[in-house]
Design an enzyme around this catalytic site. Structure first.
Site, PDB file in Angstrom:
ATOM      1  CG  HIS A   1      -1.965  -1.117   1.078  1.00 41.85           C
ATOM      2  ND1 HIS A   1      -2.292  -1.962   2.103  1.00 41.85           N
ATOM      3  CD2 HIS A   1      -2.724  -1.488   0.005  1.00 41.85           C
ATOM      4  CE1 HIS A   1      -3.220  -2.813   1.683  1.00 41.85           C
ATOM      5  NE2 HIS A   1      -3.506  -2.548   0.415  1.00 41.85           N
TER       6      HIS A   1
ATOM      7  CD  GLU B   1      -0.323   0.200   4.316  1.00 46.42           C
ATOM      8  OE1 GLU B   1       0.361  -0.824   4.198  1.00 46.42           O
ATOM      9  OE2 GLU B   1      -1.573   0.191   4.276  1.00 46.42           O
TER      10      GLU B   1
ATOM     11  NE  ARG C   1      -6.314  -0.027   0.579  1.00 46.87           N
ATOM     12  CZ  ARG C   1      -6.008  -0.777   1.649  1.00 46.87           C
ATOM     13  NH1 ARG C   1      -5.288  -0.271   2.620  1.00 46.87           N
ATOM     14  NH2 ARG C   1      -6.422  -2.019   1.729  1.00 46.87           N
TER      15      ARG C   1
ATOM     16  CE1 TYR D   1      -3.820   3.791  12.343  1.00 45.70           C
ATOM     17  CE2 TYR D   1      -3.494   4.325  10.032  1.00 45.70           C
ATOM     18  CZ  TYR D   1      -4.270   4.375  11.184  1.00 45.70           C
ATOM     19  OH  TYR D   1      -5.498   4.993  11.146  1.00 45.70           O
TER      20      TYR D   1
HETATM   21  O1  0X9 Z   1      -6.462  -4.500   4.575  1.00 43.90           O
HETATM   22  C1  0X9 Z   1      -5.297  -4.866   4.336  1.00 43.90           C
HETATM   23  O2  0X9 Z   1      -4.912  -5.166   3.216  1.00 43.90           O
HETATM   24  C2  0X9 Z   1      -4.275  -4.903   5.482  1.00 43.90           C
HETATM   25  N1  0X9 Z   1      -4.445  -3.744   6.321  1.00 43.90           N
HETATM   26  S1  0X9 Z   1      -4.006  -2.264   5.755  1.00 43.90           S
HETATM   27  O3  0X9 Z   1      -4.454  -1.276   6.706  1.00 43.90           O
HETATM   28  N2  0X9 Z   1      -2.430  -2.179   5.697  1.00 43.90           N
HETATM   29  O4  0X9 Z   1      -4.525  -2.092   4.452  1.00 43.90           O
HETATM   30  C3  0X9 Z   1      -4.509  -6.154   6.291  1.00 43.90           C
HETATM   31  C4  0X9 Z   1      -4.275  -7.424   5.517  1.00 43.90           C
HETATM   32  C5  0X9 Z   1      -4.630  -8.661   6.281  1.00 43.90           C
HETATM   33  N3  0X9 Z   1      -4.671  -9.819   5.414  1.00 43.90           N
HETATM   34  C6  0X9 Z   1      -5.662 -10.046   4.509  1.00 43.90           C
HETATM   35  N4  0X9 Z   1      -6.730  -9.304   4.446  1.00 43.90           N
HETATM   36  N5  0X9 Z   1      -5.534 -11.084   3.704  1.00 43.90           N
HETATM   37 ZN    ZN Z   2      -1.464  -2.087   3.932  1.00 40.38          ZN
END
Ligand code: 0X9
Ligand code: ZN
Ligand code: ZN
Length: 417
Positions: free
Chosen positions: A176, A179, A234, A306
Site C-alpha cells: 500500500h 504505508e 493506497r 499501521y
Molecule cells: O487490509 C489490508 O490489506 C491490510 N491492512 S491495511 O491497513 N495495511 O490495508 C490487512 C491485511 C490482512 N490480510 C488479509 N486481508 N488477507
Molecule cells: Zn497495507
C-alpha cells in the site's frame, strides 16, 4: 512584470500543492456501539468525501470497531457536528493533517541521498538496491521480477551465503503506497542483516542456512504517486476499463476467495479487487515468482502499517487454518520479542477476527499455496500519526520489528524438516 509575478506565483503554488491540500483536514476516530451508529458513519461517508484509514472501506465497519477516517477541511465542522449530535463516541485523532505531514520529516539525518533513518523516494531506493548488491557480492544479488504498470522495474534482493539446497524466506514491503514505514523497514532489514552477519550468531546462522528474498516496494507506481501527487494514495496506478478512477488494491487482488468479502467491485473504491485475480502487473509478478520458487520458499512475510498487529490466515474466511495453533504461538512469541525493546504492544491472531475479513490478500494466497508460515505485519503506530509516522520513529520501529522477523526466521529454520 506581471507575467513574471504570475510565474513566480504559479511556481510557489505548485511547489506547495501537496502541503496546501492537507491544511485543515482532520482525522476522526469513531467507535460505533451499535448498528445504528454504524449506519450514521455510512451516511456521513455517502454524503461527504471521506477517506477511510482503518478499516480501509466503509463496508468493513462493524459495531465496537475503531474507525479512523480523514475529512476535507471544509467539511470538518459539518462532520463533527453530526458526530456530536448523534452521541457516538469519537475523538479527533489528527487535528491538522498538515502538521502531522510536516512532523513526518523530523529526521536529524542531514544527508541529501539515501538514509536508513529517512523516507527515501523510489529513485533513491532503486539506486540503493544496485549499490547494496554491488557492495556485497558474496551475500546479496539483485534481480528484476517484472515491470510495474507504468514500466518501472521491480527489484528483488536475494540475501544469503550461497550453498546447496537452501530454503528461503520471502518478505515484501510497500504493498500500500501510503504505508511509508514499510519500505523503510525492508531497507533496514537488509542493512542490519549485512552489518550483523559474522557478528551476531543468530543472523550469521540465518544467512548461512537460509536465503532471504526482499522486495523493498511492491507497489512502486503508487509509492511514486504518494511522493509526487497524493500522500494518501493506497492502490496501484493502473487504468480501469469503463471508469475514470485509477488503481486496484493489490492486497485484494490475489486468488484467495477473491472479492468475496471485505473488498469492493467498484473501481473508485480504495479496496477495489481489480477486474480479475492478478489483474495487476505487480501482483502477477509477485505471484509468478513465488509459484516458481514454491519448493524453496518456507515463509512469506508481508509488511503493512499501521495498527501494531501480527496477522496470519485466514482473512477471506472465519475458518481457522489447519496450522492455527502453531501460527498463533509463533505470533505470540514474535510479538513478545518485539516488545522487549520499547514495550510496543502488538495484537496477534487470524486476520478475519483480529482486523477484519478481507479476501484476496497475499498472506492467505501464499498460505493456500502451501507456504505454512504466512504473516502480515501492521507496523507502528496505533493512530497518533498513522501513515505519517515521523522519521524519528523509523529506527525504533525497525529495530523492534527486526526482533520479531528474526524470531520467525529462526523458528522456520529450526522447523525445516
Ligand atoms: O487490509 C489490508 O490489506 C491490510 N491492512 S491495511 O491497513 N495495511 O490495508 C490487512 C491485511 C490482512 N490480510 C488479509 N486481508 N488477507
Ligand atoms: Zn497495507
Ligand atoms: Zn541495529
Amino acid at each position: 512584470m506581471w507575467a513574471l509575478l504570475v510565474l513566480i506565483g504559479a511556481a510557489a503554488v505548485s511547489a506547495h500543492l501537496q502541503d496546501l491540500s492537507f491544511d485543515g483536514q482532520k482525522v476522526f476516530r469513531v467507535i460505533p456501539q451499535n448498528d445504528e451508529q454504524v449506519e450514521l458513519i455510512n451516511s456521513i461517508a455517502s454524503n461527504t468525501q471521506v477517506d477511510f484509514w482503518k478499516p480501509d472501506s466503509v463496508t468493513l465497519i462493524r459495531p465496537k470497531m475503531q474507525v479512523d477516517f480523514r475529512v476535507e477541511a471544509d467539511k470538518t465542522f459539518e462532520v463533527e457536528d453530526l458526530l456530536k449530535e448523534s452521541g457516538v463516541e469519537y475523538r479527533v485523532l489528527i487535528d491538522n493533517l498538515q502538521a502531522a505531514l510536516d512532523a513526518q520529516f523530523d529526521s536529524k539525518a542531514r544527508t541529501a541521498g539515501h538514509s536508513y533513518e529517512k523516507y527515501n523516494n523510489w529513485e533513491t531506493i532503486a539506486a540503493w538496491t544496485a549499490d547494496i548488491a554491488a557492495q556485497n557480492p558474496g551475500l546479496v544479488s539483485r534481480s528484476v521480477i517484472g515491470q510495474t504498470y507504468e514500466g518501472r522495474p521491480m527489484y528483488l534482493l536475494k540475501m544469503g551465503k550461497s550453498g546447496p539446497n537452501k530454503k528461503a524466506i520471502f518478505m515484501d514491503c510497500g504493498f500500500h503506497a501510503r504505508e511509508w514505514i514499510t519500505p523503510a523497514f525492508c531497507q533496514w532489514f537488509v542493512k542490519e542483516a549485512l552489518e550483523t552477519y559474522g557478528k551476531d550468531s543468530v543472523m550469521t546462522t540465518l544467512l548461512n542456512s537460509l536465503d532471504f528474498y526482499v522486495l523493498p516496494v511492491l507497489n512502486i507506481d503508487g509509492y511514486v504517486y504518494t511522493w509526487t501527487n497524493d500522500r494518501m494514495w493506497r492502490k496501484t496506478r493502473s487504468k480501469n476499463a469503463g471508469s475514470l478512477c485509477i488503481g486496484t488494491d493489490p492486497n485484494r487482488n490475489f486468488n484467495a476467495g477473491w472479492c468475496s468479502i471485505g473488498a469492493s467491485k467498484k473501481p473508485c473504491d480504495s479496496t477495489y479487487c481489480g477486474s480479475a485475480p492478478e489483474s495487476e502487473k505487480e501482483t502477477k509478478a509477485l505471484a509468478d515468482f513465488i509459484r516458481e520458487h514454491l519448493s524453496t520458499i518456507k515463509a512469506y512475510l508481508t509488511i503493512h502499517s499501521y495498527s501494531q498487529l501480527l496477522l496470519f490466515p485466514y482473512s477471506y474466511t472465519y475458518k481457522l487454518p489447519s496450522d492455527y495453533e502453531e501460527l498463533n504461538s509463533i505470533a505470540s512469541a514474535a510479538s513478545k520479542q518485539l516488545a522487549t525493546l520499547y514495550n510496543t504492544k502488538y495484537t496477534f491472531g487470524p486476520g478475519a477476527t483480529t482486523i477484519y475479513p478481507a479476501a484476496g490478500g497475499s498472506d492467505d494466497w501464499a498460505y493456500d499455496q502451501g507456504i505454512k508460515y504466512a504473516f502480515t505485519f501492521e507496523l507502528r503506530d496505533t493512530g497518533r500519526y498513522g501513515f505519517m509516522l515521523p522519521e524519528s520513529q523509523i529506527k525504533p520501529t525497525c529495530e523492534e520489528t527486526l526482533l520479531a522477523v528474526k524470531y520467525i526466521a529462526n523458528y522456520v529454520l529450526e522447523h525445516l524438516y
